[in-house]
Enzyme design. Structure first.
Site, mmCIF file in Angstrom:
data_model
loop_
_atom_site.group_PDB
_atom_site.id
_atom_site.type_symbol
_atom_site.label_atom_id
_atom_site.label_comp_id
_atom_site.label_asym_id
_atom_site.label_seq_id
_atom_site.Cartn_x
_atom_site.Cartn_y
_atom_site.Cartn_z
ATOM 1 N N CYS A 76 75.313 -5.361 6.679
ATOM 2 C CA CYS A 76 73.874 -5.472 6.427
ATOM 3 C C CYS A 76 73.098 -4.426 7.238
ATOM 4 C CB CYS A 76 73.399 -6.891 6.667
ATOM 5 S SG CYS A 76 71.769 -7.224 5.960
ATOM 6 N N HIS A 107 76.850 -9.822 2.834
ATOM 7 C CA HIS A 107 77.462 -10.536 3.955
ATOM 8 C C HIS A 107 78.830 -11.103 3.573
ATOM 9 C CE1 HIS A 107 73.997 -10.452 6.680
ATOM 10 N NE2 HIS A 107 73.322 -10.370 5.551
ATOM 11 N N GLU A 128 80.859 -12.282 5.542
ATOM 12 C CA GLU A 128 81.105 -13.406 6.458
ATOM 13 C C GLU A 128 80.232 -14.604 6.135
ATOM 14 O OE1 GLU A 128 77.255 -12.020 8.108
ATOM 15 O OE2 GLU A 128 78.834 -11.179 6.895
#
Length: 155
Positions: free
Chosen positions: A45, A130, A132
């Site tokens: 990001c 993202h 994650e």
């Protein structure tokens, strides 16, 4: 960069965070210095935007930010589309990467904005989404596997 390098890292993740990436002057400088090494780098990001700025590229504010789950992004090499989780208001300007060693490797299917960049010669890449994320889709978790594969080559 000097302090980071003093730890003799096998890889560095440039993490996500809020705000205008151009305000991260010290981080941009540090990442620029890290780019002069062969250490694997992964940007997430804001980290993707920092990679773009550190290489001489540019970023801009989106008219409408990308927020929430289920944003489709295409890997330009494989043409495979992944469903991603996103939360950002800025992106890398694709045209600004001309003349750098970076190329766009992911785009947003909805608005064609940059969703990832990759160094053409070094084990360095970033993604705007993202991998994650939680809650959200995990189908891009393989990016961490790819990063760790590069880190193990150094370790």
């Amino acid at each position: 960069a000097e302090k980071i390098l003093s730890y003799e890292p096998s890889g560095v993740v440039v993490s996500n965070g809020p705000g205008d990436p151009k305000m991260c002057v010290k981080t941009i400088k540090a990442v620029g210095e890290l780019l002069e090494t062969d250490i694997p780098l992964m940007g997430i990001c804001l980290g993707n935007q920092i990679l773009g700025l550190a290489t001489g590229g540019d970023t801009y504010k989106l008219k409408f930010g990308h927020r929430a789950q289920n944003h489709p992004c295409m890997d330009l090499k494989t043409k495979k589309v992944y469903i991603t989780t996103q939360n950002h208001g800025y992106t890398v300007d694709a045209k600004s990467l001309e003349g750098t060693n970076f190329a766009v490797n992911f785009v947003n299917i909805n608005d064609k904005t940059v969703e990832g960049i990759r160094h053409e010669k070094k084990p360095v890449f970033g993604v705007q989404f993202h991998p994650e994320a939680s809650p959200g889709p995990y189908e891009t978790g393989f990016l961490f596997d790819n990063f760790l594969k590069e880190v193990r080559k150094v370790a």
